[in-house]
Design a protein around this motif. Structure first.
Motif, mmCIF file in Angstrom:
data_model
loop_
_atom_site.group_PDB
_atom_site.id
_atom_site.type_symbol
_atom_site.label_atom_id
_atom_site.label_comp_id
_atom_site.label_asym_id
_atom_site.label_seq_id
_atom_site.Cartn_x
_atom_site.Cartn_y
_atom_site.Cartn_z
ATOM 1 N N LEU A 1 81.863 -12.074 79.275
ATOM 2 C CA LEU A 1 82.392 -13.422 79.060
ATOM 3 C C LEU A 1 82.640 -13.681 77.579
ATOM 4 N N VAL A 2 81.728 -13.224 76.731
ATOM 5 C CA VAL A 2 81.890 -13.398 75.280
ATOM 6 C C VAL A 2 83.133 -12.654 74.787
ATOM 7 N N MET A 3 83.424 -11.508 75.386
ATOM 8 C CA MET A 3 84.587 -10.713 74.957
ATOM 9 C C MET A 3 85.903 -11.265 75.505
ATOM 10 N N THR A 4 85.841 -12.187 76.477
ATOM 11 C CA THR A 4 87.058 -12.762 77.054
ATOM 12 C C THR A 4 87.697 -13.700 76.037
ATOM 13 N N PRO A 5 88.956 -13.466 75.714
ATOM 14 C CA PRO A 5 89.630 -14.302 74.703
ATOM 15 C C PRO A 5 89.643 -15.778 75.081
ATOM 16 N N GLY A 6 89.357 -16.612 74.087
ATOM 17 C CA GLY A 6 89.441 -18.049 74.271
ATOM 18 C C GLY A 6 88.205 -18.700 74.871
ATOM 19 N N ILE A 7 87.166 -17.954 75.145
ATOM 20 C CA ILE A 7 85.976 -18.525 75.789
ATOM 21 C C ILE A 7 84.961 -19.005 74.766
ATOM 22 N N VAL A 8 84.714 -18.228 73.741
ATOM 23 C CA VAL A 8 83.690 -18.565 72.753
ATOM 24 C C VAL A 8 84.343 -18.781 71.390
ATOM 25 N N SER A 9 83.984 -19.894 70.779
ATOM 26 C CA SER A 9 84.431 -20.183 69.416
ATOM 27 C C SER A 9 83.201 -20.050 68.510
ATOM 28 N N TRP A 10 83.138 -18.953 67.772
ATOM 29 C CA TRP A 10 81.949 -18.643 66.970
ATOM 30 C C TRP A 10 81.787 -19.536 65.754
ATOM 31 N N ASP A 11 82.773 -20.406 65.477
ATOM 32 C CA ASP A 11 82.605 -21.329 64.362
ATOM 33 C C ASP A 11 81.875 -22.603 64.796
ATOM 34 N N MET A 12 81.531 -22.697 66.071
ATOM 35 C CA MET A 12 80.733 -23.814 66.570
ATOM 36 C C MET A 12 79.257 -23.402 66.603
ATOM 37 N N VAL A 13 78.384 -24.355 66.792
ATOM 38 C CA VAL A 13 76.940 -24.091 66.808
ATOM 39 C C VAL A 13 76.478 -23.556 68.165
ATOM 40 N N TRP A 14 77.069 -24.046 69.268
ATOM 41 C CA TRP A 14 76.545 -23.759 70.593
ATOM 42 C C TRP A 14 76.428 -22.273 70.933
ATOM 43 N N PRO A 15 77.374 -21.390 70.553
ATOM 44 C CA PRO A 15 77.174 -19.986 70.927
ATOM 45 C C PRO A 15 75.938 -19.379 70.257
ATOM 46 N N TRP A 16 75.637 -19.867 69.063
ATOM 47 C CA TRP A 16 74.487 -19.344 68.324
ATOM 48 C C TRP A 16 73.180 -19.839 68.923
ATOM 49 N N THR A 17 73.146 -21.116 69.344
ATOM 50 C CA THR A 17 71.921 -21.622 69.969
ATOM 51 C C THR A 17 71.719 -20.985 71.342
ATOM 52 N N LYS A 18 72.824 -20.748 72.054
ATOM 53 C CA LYS A 18 72.694 -20.070 73.346
ATOM 54 C C LYS A 18 72.197 -18.647 73.123
ATOM 55 N N ALA A 19 72.768 -17.957 72.157
ATOM 56 C CA ALA A 19 72.338 -16.578 71.876
ATOM 57 C C ALA A 19 70.859 -16.535 71.505
ATOM 58 N N ALA A 20 70.422 -17.481 70.695
ATOM 59 C CA ALA A 20 68.997 -17.531 70.322
ATOM 60 C C ALA A 20 68.136 -17.759 71.563
ATOM 61 N N GLY A 21 68.580 -18.650 72.448
ATOM 62 C CA GLY A 21 67.841 -18.906 73.682
ATOM 63 C C GLY A 21 67.777 -17.688 74.584
ATOM 64 N N VAL A 22 68.886 -16.971 74.700
ATOM 65 C CA VAL A 22 68.925 -15.764 75.543
ATOM 66 C C VAL A 22 68.038 -14.664 74.954
ATOM 67 N N LEU A 23 68.063 -14.513 73.649
ATOM 68 C CA LEU A 23 67.179 -13.522 73.017
ATOM 69 C C LEU A 23 65.708 -13.888 73.230
#
Length: 148
Positions: free
Chosen positions: A77-99
């Motif tokens: 899903l992360v590799m799918t174009p247009g799904i994740v905008s890494w300049d926002m905070v939410w992907p980083w907080t989700k990644a921290a939660g998943v880790l």
């Protein structure tokens, strides 16, 4: 490759959600089994072998495959174009939660080995640790839905 990911997106997302549900169910239930294991062991009530079998099957046959599937589908899903905008905070907080959720999974697996040696934590500690997946789930869901 990106065309395939875009076409497969609803299927991969569905698989991801199903895997996460199965993984979370195990993360909620395994610490509870540990509480019973430790407390019944002291009282000499339940046969230890019953707990050992339940813990083993839950970890190996449900939680491990669910975690791996959730990770693989999530990465797709992360590799799918247009799904994740890494300049926002939410992907980083989700990644921290998943880790953190993955760390908790590994901690539970390590605790199972200690329990088999009679060296596990107390029932109280397992009860307290049982709250961690709820907190992480809240962080992850709010990150993905609210997208802060």
């Amino acid at each position: 490759m990106s065309d395939i990911l875009i076409q497969a997106y609803p299927w991969v997302k569905s698989l991801h959600v199903m895997a996460v549900i199965a993984w979370m169910a195990g993360l909620f239930y395994l610490p509870r089994l540990y509480v019973y294991h430790v407390e019944r062991q002291r009282q000499g009530q339940e046969p230890q072998q019953s707990f050992e079998i339940m813990e083993d099957k839950l970890l190996r046959m449900i939680m491990n495959p669910a975690m791996i599937t959730a990770w693989v589908a999530g990465l797709l899903l992360v590799m799918t174009p247009g799904i994740v905008s890494w300049d926002m905070v939410w992907p980083w907080t989700k990644a921290a939660g998943v880790l953190a959720m993955t760390w908790f999974h590994m901690w539970l697996a390590g605790q199972r080995k200690l329990l088999l040696q009679g060296k596990g934590a107390t029932g109280r500690r397992y009860r307290m640790m049982n709250e961690l997946p709820t907190l992480l789930m809240a962080l992850i869901v709010l990150s993905v839905i609210v997208k802060f």
